[in-house]
Design an enzyme around this catalytic site. Structure first.
Site, short mmCIF file in Angstrom:
data_model
loop_
_atom_site.label_atom_id
_atom_site.label_comp_id
_atom_site.label_asym_id
_atom_site.label_seq_id
_atom_site.Cartn_x
_atom_site.Cartn_y
_atom_site.Cartn_z
CD GLU A 33 -3.01 1.10 2.24
OE1 GLU A 33 -3.12 0.08 2.93
OE2 GLU A 33 -3.74 2.11 2.35
CE LYS A 64 -6.32 -1.02 5.32
NZ LYS A 64 -5.42 -0.18 4.51
CG ASP A 67 0.67 -16.10 12.07
OD1 ASP A 67 -0.15 -15.41 11.44
OD2 ASP A 67 0.45 -17.28 12.39
CG HIS A 84 -3.49 7.61 -0.24
ND1 HIS A 84 -3.02 6.33 -0.31
CD2 HIS A 84 -4.01 7.75 0.99
CE1 HIS A 84 -3.26 5.73 0.84
NE2 HIS A 84 -3.86 6.56 1.65
P1 NAD Z 1 8.78 -22.86 16.94
O1 NAD Z 1 8.03 -23.97 17.59
O2 NAD Z 1 9.30 -23.09 15.59
O3 NAD Z 1 9.95 -22.38 17.89
C1 NAD Z 1 9.76 -22.18 19.25
C2 NAD Z 1 10.68 -23.12 20.01
O4 NAD Z 1 12.03 -22.71 19.84
C3 NAD Z 1 10.43 -23.09 21.50
O5 NAD Z 1 9.39 -23.98 21.82
C4 NAD Z 1 11.78 -23.50 22.07
O6 NAD Z 1 11.87 -24.88 22.19
C5 NAD Z 1 12.78 -23.05 21.00
N1 NAD Z 1 13.61 -21.87 21.37
C6 NAD Z 1 14.93 -21.72 21.11
N2 NAD Z 1 15.38 -20.53 21.54
C7 NAD Z 1 14.34 -19.90 22.13
C8 NAD Z 1 14.19 -18.62 22.76
N3 NAD Z 1 15.19 -17.75 22.91
N4 NAD Z 1 12.96 -18.29 23.20
C9 NAD Z 1 11.92 -19.13 23.07
N5 NAD Z 1 12.01 -20.35 22.48
C10 NAD Z 1 13.22 -20.74 22.00
O7 NAD Z 1 7.91 -21.51 16.86
P2 NAD Z 1 6.68 -20.99 17.66
O8 NAD Z 1 6.99 -19.57 18.01
O9 NAD Z 1 6.25 -21.88 18.76
O10 NAD Z 1 5.55 -21.02 16.54
C11 NAD Z 1 5.39 -19.95 15.64
C12 NAD Z 1 4.74 -20.44 14.37
O11 NAD Z 1 3.51 -21.12 14.64
C13 NAD Z 1 4.36 -19.31 13.45
O12 NAD Z 1 4.92 -19.56 12.20
C14 NAD Z 1 2.84 -19.39 13.35
O13 NAD Z 1 2.40 -19.02 12.05
C15 NAD Z 1 2.56 -20.82 13.63
N6 NAD Z 1 1.22 -21.18 14.14
C16 NAD Z 1 0.32 -20.23 14.52
C17 NAD Z 1 -0.92 -20.61 15.01
C18 NAD Z 1 -1.88 -19.53 15.45
O14 NAD Z 1 -1.50 -18.38 15.56
N7 NAD Z 1 -3.15 -19.84 15.76
C19 NAD Z 1 -1.24 -21.96 15.12
C20 NAD Z 1 -0.28 -22.91 14.74
C21 NAD Z 1 0.96 -22.51 14.26
#
Ligand code: NAD
Length: 424
Positions: A84, A262, A278, A376
């Site tokens: 945008e 928005k 996300d 714009h």
């Molecule tokens: P992830 O599971 O890939 O990574 C998180 C993991 O990394 C932690 O569980 C931990 O084990 C490790 N880790 C290493 N260093 C860390 C630090 N400094 N701090 C915290 N953890 C550390 O990622 P996530 O953040 O659990 O998941 C994010 C993804 O999930 C996004 O891509 C999202 O789109 C997706 N997702 C979203 C939804 C939703 O929003 N409803 C549902 C399902 C999946």
């Protein structure tokens, strides 16, 4: 051209190149279009292929840098990915106007995410609720065992909350696992914990667990930003009062509040996307939070301070991370974090909040003064010129004519283009 069908057996198993060839064959894409899709730019095809399913290419959006931001005393360059026009300029402009009063000040409520475990078919839900609460320590142990890495970084289980909800299918008992996810957005982390805890909850209560998933209403992960704009710097009291009246409109009317928010999300989503986070999770959380009183309202608050200056605040859930998802795998996302100088999820969320507040300031000011179209106009005119078929330096020439005429329409652009090309 092959027969038009959406049934392509084995499509998911093909490499991106071959998938593209199949799609091109079915849909009759010409060679130049196919070549363009084959160019995946700065996201290698194999990385894209590991991120989502059925990849045939990548989709570029412009990446701009918002300037002038001073956040908690630091000079910050903020990468924004958006299609945008005017979004990046608006933030830069708003940020410049509050530098003389100290820029943005930000804070964060914590990094707590909530996972929900739904329990159904339990005849005595209130009894079950207490049974679950009694097992707090067992639940903590199960959660923390699920993610020792998170524990190592100082995160992990923090608390439980259990509620009995009345619903069409009868009473259900909903357990919230409150988890500190540190530098991760935390969806996968807390979803795994919810799945691990669920069988024990079913056993303790005699009920049946159904959903086990995080809540995107991340109201224990609120980012806060505030700033003061000197009334003299922003154009005087009439500008200030017009902005306040515009904000009051959003507070009173959900039709206006939706557009108001928005505008905030123009900035929030652009930085969220640029850092590989996300965007849907952040957006869902923001809009749910805006409706928490039962009426959808502004995410920002605008007031006049004792000196007559304009003060703005933004408070919203911001579940973003530096670990996991595309934040690590997308090379441009990593570069954007480096440009911003961000080394913690908290700092990223706080910067995003500052951008959201700046964006809202810019929109309110434009709306309360010249109207949104003036700002714009220049970029919009370029888009319209391209739509009319202008190429190369014709784009600027047509756009200039549209702006000068004050009529940014595709038919006017087509006429200007014909004139420039000497076609009458
Ligand atoms: P992830 O599971 O890939 O990574 C998180 C993991 O990394 C932690 O569980 C931990 O084990 C490790 N880790 C290493 N260093 C860390 C630090 N400094 N701090 C915290 N953890 C550390 O990622 P996530 O953040 O659990 O998941 C994010 C993804 O999930 C996004 O891509 C999202 O789109 C997706 N997702 C979203 C939804 C939703 O929003 N409803 C549902 C399902 C999946």
């Amino acid at each position: 051209m092959a027969e038009r069908t959406s049934r392509i057996p084995g499509f998911f198993k093909l490499p991106p190149d071959e998938r593209l060839a199949r799609v091109a064959e079915i849909t009759g894409l010409d060679d130049p279009t196919r070549q363009r899709l084959r160019d995946t730019g700065n996201l290698p095809a194999e990385v894209a292929d590991s991120m989502i399913e059925n990849v045939i290419g990548t989709f570029n959006v412009p990446l701009g840098i918002a300037t002038n931001l001073m956040i908690d005393g630091e000079e910050v360059l903020v990468p924004m990915a958006t299609e945008e026009s005017s979004v990046v300029a608006a933030v830069s402009n708003a940020a410049r106007q509050c530098r003389d009063s100290g820029g943005f000040h930000t804070a964060m409520s914590g990094a707590l995410m909530i996972a929900q475990v739904q329990l159904v078919d339990v005849p005595n839900p209130e009894f079950a609720r207490l049974r679950i609460l009694e097992h707090r320590d067992d639940i903590k142990a199960i959660c923390d065992d699920t993610d020792p890495v998170l524990l190592q970084y100082g995160g992990g289980f923090r608390d439980i909350e259990v509620r009995v909800l009345a619903s069409r299918t009868g009473s259900m008992v909903v357990t919230h696992l409150v988890v500190d996810t540190r530098d991760a957005m935390g969806a996968n982390a807390v979803n795994s914990m919810a799945e691990a805890v669920a069988p024990a909850i079913a056993e303790w209560t005699g009920g049946r667990t159904n959903l086990r998933i995080l809540s995107n209403l991340a109201d224990r992960r609120l980012a806060r930003a505030r700033a003061t704009w000197n009334t003299a710097t922003i154009g005087g009291e009439s500008v200030r009062d017009g902005m306040i009246a515009a904000y009051d409109f959003a507070e009173a009317d959900p039709y206006r509040a939706t557009t108001h928010n928005k505008g905030i999300m123009n900035g929030v989503t652009a930085v969220t996307l640029a850092t590989g986070n996300d965007t849907r999770a952040v957006e869902a959380g923001a809009h749910a939070y805006a409706a928490r009183t039962g009426q959808y309202r502004s995410l920002t608050r605008w007031e006049v301070d004792a000196h007559g200056n304009l003060t703005g605040t933004l408070e919203m859930p911001l579940a973003v991370g530096l670990i996991g998802g595309a934040t690590r795998s997308h090379p441009t996302a990593r570069a954007c974090l480096e440009i911003m100088g961000v080394t913690s999820a908290e700092r990223l969320a706080r910067n995003i909040a500052a951008v959201g507040l700046a964006q809202n300031f810019a929109a309110l000011k434009a709306l309360a003064t010249t109207g949104i179209q003036k700002g714009h106009m220049a970029l919009h005119a370029k888009n319209i010129a391209v739509m009319a078929g202008a190429v190369g330096d014709e784009v600027d020439r047509v756009a200039d004519e549209l702006v000068a005429a004050g009529t940014v329409r595709v038919d006017v652009a087509e006429a200007a283009l014909r004139r420039i090309r000497g076609e009458g």
